[in-house]
Motif scaffolding. Structure first.
Motif, short mmCIF file in Angstrom:
data_model
loop_
_atom_site.label_atom_id
_atom_site.label_comp_id
_atom_site.label_asym_id
_atom_site.label_seq_id
_atom_site.Cartn_x
_atom_site.Cartn_y
_atom_site.Cartn_z
N CYS A 12 0.83 -1.21 0.00
CA CYS A 12 0.00 0.00 0.00
C CYS A 12 0.86 1.25 0.00
CB CYS A 12 -0.92 -0.02 1.22
SG CYS A 12 -2.22 -1.27 1.14
N ALA A 13 1.93 1.23 0.76
CA ALA A 13 2.82 2.38 0.79
C ALA A 13 3.49 2.58 -0.58
CB ALA A 13 3.88 2.21 1.86
N ALA A 14 3.75 1.49 -1.26
CA ALA A 14 4.42 1.58 -2.57
C ALA A 14 3.49 2.13 -3.65
CB ALA A 14 4.95 0.21 -2.98
N VAL A 15 2.22 1.71 -3.65
CA VAL A 15 1.31 2.18 -4.70
C VAL A 15 0.91 3.63 -4.47
CG1 VAL A 15 0.42 -0.12 -5.18
CG2 VAL A 15 -0.74 1.28 -3.50
N ASP B 258 -6.70 4.10 -4.78
CA ASP B 258 -7.45 4.22 -3.53
C ASP B 258 -7.44 2.89 -2.81
OD1 ASP B 258 -8.32 6.93 -3.65
OD2 ASP B 258 -9.69 6.36 -5.25
N TRP B 259 -7.03 2.89 -1.56
CA TRP B 259 -7.03 1.67 -0.77
C TRP B 259 -7.45 1.98 0.65
CZ3 TRP B 259 -3.86 2.72 3.19
CH2 TRP B 259 -2.75 3.54 2.97
N TRP B 260 -8.01 0.96 1.31
CA TRP B 260 -8.45 1.08 2.69
C TRP B 260 -7.96 -0.15 3.44
CZ3 TRP B 260 -11.36 1.63 -1.67
CH2 TRP B 260 -11.72 2.96 -1.99
N PRO C 112 -14.13 2.91 -6.94
CA PRO C 112 -13.33 1.67 -7.01
C PRO C 112 -11.98 1.85 -6.33
CG PRO C 112 -14.23 2.27 -9.16
CD PRO C 112 -14.44 3.44 -8.27
N GLY C 113 -11.46 0.76 -5.81
CA GLY C 113 -10.15 0.80 -5.17
C GLY C 113 -9.80 -0.57 -4.62
N LEU C 114 -8.88 -0.59 -3.67
CA LEU C 114 -8.38 -1.82 -3.07
C LEU C 114 -8.76 -1.86 -1.60
CD1 LEU C 114 -6.56 -4.40 -3.17
CD2 LEU C 114 -4.65 -2.90 -2.54
N LEU C 115 -9.44 -2.91 -1.20
CA LEU C 115 -9.80 -3.11 0.20
C LEU C 115 -8.87 -4.18 0.76
CD1 LEU C 115 -11.78 -2.51 2.54
CD2 LEU C 115 -13.17 -4.41 1.70
N VAL C 116 -8.08 -3.81 1.77
CA VAL C 116 -7.14 -4.74 2.40
C VAL C 116 -7.74 -5.24 3.70
CG1 VAL C 116 -4.80 -5.05 3.25
CG2 VAL C 116 -5.23 -3.44 1.39
N LEU C 117 -7.92 -6.55 3.81
CA LEU C 117 -8.46 -7.19 5.01
C LEU C 117 -7.33 -7.99 5.65
CD1 LEU C 117 -11.87 -8.42 3.55
CD2 LEU C 117 -11.39 -6.27 4.75
N ASP C 118 -6.84 -7.51 6.77
CA ASP C 118 -5.65 -8.08 7.40
C ASP C 118 -6.03 -9.01 8.55
OD1 ASP C 118 -2.84 -8.33 7.84
OD2 ASP C 118 -3.03 -6.97 9.55
N ASN C 119 -5.34 -10.18 8.63
CA ASN C 119 -5.55 -11.16 9.70
C ASN C 119 -6.96 -11.74 9.67
OD1 ASN C 119 -3.43 -9.14 11.61
ND2 ASN C 119 -2.94 -11.24 11.07
N CYS D 89 -19.73 -4.66 -6.23
CA CYS D 89 -18.79 -3.59 -6.63
C CYS D 89 -17.86 -4.12 -7.71
CB CYS D 89 -18.00 -3.10 -5.42
SG CYS D 89 -19.01 -2.76 -3.96
N PRO D 90 -18.23 -4.03 -8.96
CA PRO D 90 -17.46 -4.66 -10.04
C PRO D 90 -16.03 -4.15 -10.17
CG PRO D 90 -19.65 -4.02 -10.80
CD PRO D 90 -19.47 -3.41 -9.46
N GLU D 91 -15.75 -2.93 -9.72
CA GLU D 91 -14.41 -2.37 -9.88
C GLU D 91 -13.55 -2.53 -8.63
OE1 GLU D 91 -13.39 -1.30 -12.79
OE2 GLU D 91 -15.38 -1.79 -13.57
N LEU D 92 -14.09 -3.18 -7.62
CA LEU D 92 -13.36 -3.33 -6.37
C LEU D 92 -12.37 -4.50 -6.45
CD1 LEU D 92 -13.05 -2.61 -3.29
CD2 LEU D 92 -14.80 -4.37 -2.87
N ARG D 93 -11.21 -4.33 -5.83
CA ARG D 93 -10.25 -5.42 -5.64
C ARG D 93 -10.05 -5.62 -4.15
NH1 ARG D 93 -7.88 -6.49 -10.60
NH2 ARG D 93 -8.18 -4.84 -12.14
N VAL D 94 -9.81 -6.89 -3.77
CA VAL D 94 -9.64 -7.22 -2.35
C VAL D 94 -8.31 -7.92 -2.16
CG1 VAL D 94 -10.53 -8.57 -0.40
CG2 VAL D 94 -12.12 -7.38 -1.94
#
Length: 956
Positions: free
Chosen positions: A312-315, A320-322, A364-371, A390-395
């Motif tokens: 996430c820090a690199a992109v 957009d990420w959460w 649209p963006g990236l949703l990061v689910l940790d642990n 959400c067709p444009e969402l990445r997880v």
């Protein structure tokens, strides 16, 4: 200008006039292209969408005809229907389609409502709903068409209905809103947001009793139909109504259902350097660029969270990420709340999951689910809902096991390597990480050779896990690297605690490991705790053999579950499928095992059974397979035998004696000799036959080690214990064979002849296995050589080789050729004889490769050095001889034990060459040669390809 309508039956208007598209087939053709947007649709996909299973025989040609007719119908807009590659493309801007306008109007309307402009929102949302004539693309079969875009539009329509009602309530138009919502709850009775708005509208219209009745009605509906209680928004609204909260009359409902997420919180990124994961970052970037669902999987402490944070820090800002941390979340509802919090939606009313879906639908963006490992089921269902809505969402998920979602791509994060695989033993990323963390407390420090060696030991014992390595570095000032290495195998408390600011949520390594193991089911945990005695990995059959009695019928399912949870790893370096526990997990399981004695006993029983099954195959056609299996389990054999030495010495003696051939073949002569002596000393209650069995095993091991005197003594002692061939004839035959081998090695022709004749007489007296008969012929050949009867020796050796090949006794087949090569080297000037000797050595090396026999292969290489000398290649001979002696010493074998069969002049010539070449670089070059280089050197001389030793051979 063309305008395309797909919200309802497909309609095309050109310059305000409706175009006649023809029958259902061209309408499906155009619908399929419009659903694809700006993406070409191939002929195959298009044919399936248009005709399904009833495709015409010449589908591509028929599609061309349909396209031509549609172009004619479109008239001036014909250029919008284009041929692209192997498919078709309909080029229509979104603003010239009803679904494009519908999406834009709905998005703008909700944004205005959120911004506090409900009047403008009512106008835009009403205009949007006016475009809706029915479900999108009804011409296309529900089972064949892509559902993502259709689902998005249907959900957006439901949102528009609800948000228009919310906007009207905000404008004070309660009557219209209540009328629309009464129809809306009938059309979609399980959408709680509609009931919430309906009840609120009734309440504001002065119908408080009816509002409460509607809330009770929806509760009954949800409980009876779905078995669930209403969500928190409805429950809160009911409490506020019962409390006559005045804010309900004045407060406008703030709705964030489809508005973009708010400002994301700053990412907590550690200050320490991120080392050794460049390849993994690149691979993760590639996966997320092409896939919608990626799960980073790995064991505790491997750095999954750190990898996600660094990605996430690199992109950075362009994406957009959460980032949502689920480590302290206990259930699925709390997970949804955590996501809503990350999206800044917690201050808004409504069902949190609906709010999340609508928010991510709009941006649209990236949703990061940790642990996610403790919430696999609820998170998996949540991810499927989000991806569908959400067709444009990445997880991106991090977990100790995959989520099991359709379309999920798993990135297995491996521990850091201890050594650099691209070089010869250089520091790997694990060691570099340890040094980096040590330098954080000791600026300017550079490791000594001893400290570097200790660092390698530490990282190996900690499996290259970054968390464990950092905890070890934290104690370097207190114990030093050498002190940590000395204690780390048995004392995990030598490791420090997690530093402040670390991404790990666990206080120490034990807590991190416990998080994985304590969440296992009863069956998985019971199986796991039986695996810690295994060293060097295990097969599923071995795991099944050691399982507790109450585990059940099968081991494959629980073992697969342990692999999925990253508790057990697959050994990908092995030739077959093997599994292993990381050393950190082994240590944890050993510490928490409530009955370690029973666990070790089960492992030792499996070792005994395994050795008993494989040892009977070592002299037959399945010998190569058996030796490779034994080689793979050598660490386990050591562990099981060590346990039996302490608890069941007689069983240990039987096991180590049964491996009498394997100790030399596997290059473990020193180990075999030590274990045989220890077992003979400890097994005071063993029977005479068992003691004789052990002495004979020691005899053959000593023979391969070059100690013929003691080998002879052990064989004689065994014969004394046996007393004769009456009861233990096979042991008696072994004793006769080993006596003959020892006497031959001692160079005593008369005594050796007597021993061989005794062996031959016993072999001829009663039926005898062919492998022993072949050994007897081998003995006759070697004694004939000692006696100077070369022709007779060659005949016996060739006969022994053929008989051994027929019955599958690889050792005798190969050794017959090795001694044959020595016998052929009778003339120091006969280069043709040297070539014939190298041919025999070539055959021997091929046999030893099948047997995975490293020690006797080195003996064959040693014989090749003399053949090379005769062939006129002295430099190569010196180099190869040094290599053979050096590596033979490492495995405990003596390759010189057959030199007595060579012609004295050849031996003398080698001695003279050695005396004059003391300062030559060839010996040092030879000592540095790998096995592959040795084989290539032999092959270069004989001009034939040489096999490498088989899998399972101990590395040189």
């Amino acid at each position: 200008m063309l305008f395309l309508r797909v919200l309802g039956s497909i309609t095309v208007e050109v310059d305000g006039c409706v175009v006649d598209l023809g029958g259902p087939v061209p309408r499906r053709f155009l619908a399929a292209l419009s659903m694809a947007g700006a993406t070409p649709v191939s002929d195959g996909v298009l044919a399936e969408l248009v005709w399904g299973e009833d495709q015409p025989r010449q589908a591509s040609g028929t599609l061309r005809v349909i396209a031509s007719r549609l172009r004619s119908a479109l008239g001036p807009a014909r250029e919008l229907l284009q041929r692209s590659g192997t498919g078709y493309l309909l080029v229509v801007p979104p603003e010239q389609t009803d679904h494009g306008r519908f999406t834009g109007l709905t998005t703008d309307g909700v944004r205005l409502l959120t911004a506090g402009a409900p009047v403008a929102a009512v106008r835009l949302l009403s205009e949007a709903l006016a475009l809706w004539r029915g479900e999108p693309w009804p011409e296309l079969d529900q089972d064949l068409s892509p559902v993502v875009e259709r689902t998005r539009l249907v959900e957006l329509h439901e949102v528009a209905v609800e948000e228009l009602a919310a906007a009207r309530l905000s404008c004070g138009d309660h009557t219209t809103a209540v009328a629309d919502l009464s129809e809306a709850v009938t059309a979609a009775p399980f959408r709680e947001r509609r009931w919430e708005l309906l009840a609120l509208g009734l309440y504001r219209s002065g119908r408080q009793v009816q509002a409460l009745a509607e809330l009770r009605r929806v509760r009954e509906l949800l409980v009876e139909e779905l078995g669930v209680e209403p969500g928190p928004a409805l429950r809160l609204l009911e409490r506020r109504m019962l409390d006559h909260d005045p804010g309900l009359l004045a407060e406008s409902p703030r709705v964030q259902s489809v508005s973009p997420p708010g400002q994301r919180p700053p990412l907590r990124r550690p200050l320490s350097r991120f080392l050794g994961r460049d390849h993994d970052i690149g691979l993760l970037s590639e996966l997320l660029a092409n896939e919608r669902m990626v799960c980073v999987v790995g064991p505790a402490g491997v750095g999954k969270t750190r990898l996600a944070v660094e990605y996430c820090a690199a992109v950075g800002a362009p994406v957009d990420w959460w980032f949502v941390r689920l480590g302290d979340v206990n259930d699925g509802d709390a997970a949804v709340t955590a996501i809503a919090t990350a999206l800044s939606l917690v201050q808004y009313s409504g069902d949190p999951l609906t709010l999340v879906c609508r928010a991510l639908m709009m941006q649209p963006g990236l949703l990061v689910l940790d642990n996610c490992e403790h919430l696999v089921e609820p998170v998996a269902h949540l991810v499927m809902r989000l991806l569908a809505a959400c067709p444009e969402l990445r997880v991106l998920a991090t977990s100790r096991q995959p989520l099991g979602v359709d379309g999920e791509h798993v990135l297995i994060l491996e521990p850091l390597p201890v050594v650099n695989g691209e070089s010869d033993g250089d520091d790997g990323a694990a060691v570099r990480l340890l040094f980096d963390r040590v330098r954080a407390g000791r600026p300017g420090w550079h490791p000594s050779a001893a400290e570097r060696a200790a660092a390698h030991d530490i990282c190996a014992m900690l499996d290259g896990l970054p968390l464990a390595i950092e905890l070890a570095a934290a104690r370097e000032r207190a114990f030093g690297l050498a002190g940590i290495a000395a204690h780390i195998r048995d004392r995990r408390d030598v490791l420090g605690s997690t530093p402040r600011g670390s991404l790990s949520r666990h206080t120490d390594l034990q807590a991190a490991l416990g998080w994985s193991i304590d969440n296992l089911g009863v069956t998985g945990r019971a199986l796991l705790l039986r695996l810690w005695p295994f060293e060097g990995g295990f097969t599923w059959q071995a795991a099944a053999a050691t399982q507790p009695d109450d585990l059940g019928a099968g081991v494959l399912a629980p073992l697969a579950s342990l692999v999925e949870r990253s508790v057990v790893t697959i050994d990908r370096t092995a030739t077959g499928t093997r599994y292993r526990l990381l050393e950190t997990i082994r240590g944890y399981c050993r510490d928490v095992d409530t009955d370690p004695q029973a666990t070790q006993a089960a492992h030792a029983r499996w070792v005994r059974t395994f050795v008993a099954e494989k040892s009977v195959l070592l002299t037959g056609h399945h010998a190569g397979e058996a030796y490779r299996a034994l080689a793979a389990e050598l660490p386990n054999l050591r562990a099981g035998i060590a346990y039996d030495l302490a608890h069941h010495p007689a069983a240990a003696l039987r096991t180590v004696a049964a491996l009498q051939f394997a100790w030399s073949v596997l290059g473990s002569i020193a180990l075999g000799r030590a274990l045989l002596r220890a077992a003979l000393d400890a097994a005071t209650d063993a029977t005479p036959a068992e003691q004789a069995f052990g002495l004979l095993g020691l005899s053959i091991v000593l023979f391969h080690a070059g100690d013929a005197d003691e080998a002879l003594e052990c064989a004689d002692d065994a014969m004394t214990l046996l007393g004769g061939p009456a009861d233990e004839r096979e042991l008696w035959l072994h004793a006769l064979m080993y006596r003959a081998l020892a006497l031959t090695a001692l160079g005593d022709p008369p005594t050796a002849r007597i021993a061989v004749d005794e062996l031959v007489a016993e072999v001829d007296r009663l039926p005898t296995p062919d492998w022993i008969r072949g050994c007897a012929q081998f003995g006759q050949g070697t004694v004939s050589l000692l006696e100077g009867r070369r022709s007779e020796a060659l005949r016996w050796l060739r006969s022994a080789r053929e008989l051994s090949a027929d019955c599958g006794h690889l050792w005798c087949e190969g050794m017959a050729d090795v001694v044959l090569a020595w016998a052929i080297l009778a003339d120091p000037d006969d280069t043709d004889g040297a070539s014939e000797a190298l041919t025999a050595i070539d055959r021997a090396l091929a046999v030893f490769a099948r047997q995975s026999n490293i020690s006797d292969a080195l003996g064959a290489v040693y014989a090749a050095t003399y053949a090379l000398l005769v062939r006129g290649a002295p430099d190569q001979a010196i180099r190869l001889r040094a290599a053979a002696l050096h590596h033979s010493a490492r495995v405990g074998a003596d390759p010189r034990r057959y030199t007595q069969f060579a012609h004295p002049a050849v031996v003398a010539r080698m001695d003279r060459l050695l005396a004059t070449e003391l300062r030559s670089p060839e010996p040092q070059t030879g000592r540095e040669m790998s096995w592959t280089a040795i084989i290539e050197l032999v092959g270069a001389v004989t001009r034939t390809d040489r096999p490498e030793l088989g899998a399972g051979t101990q590395p040189l």
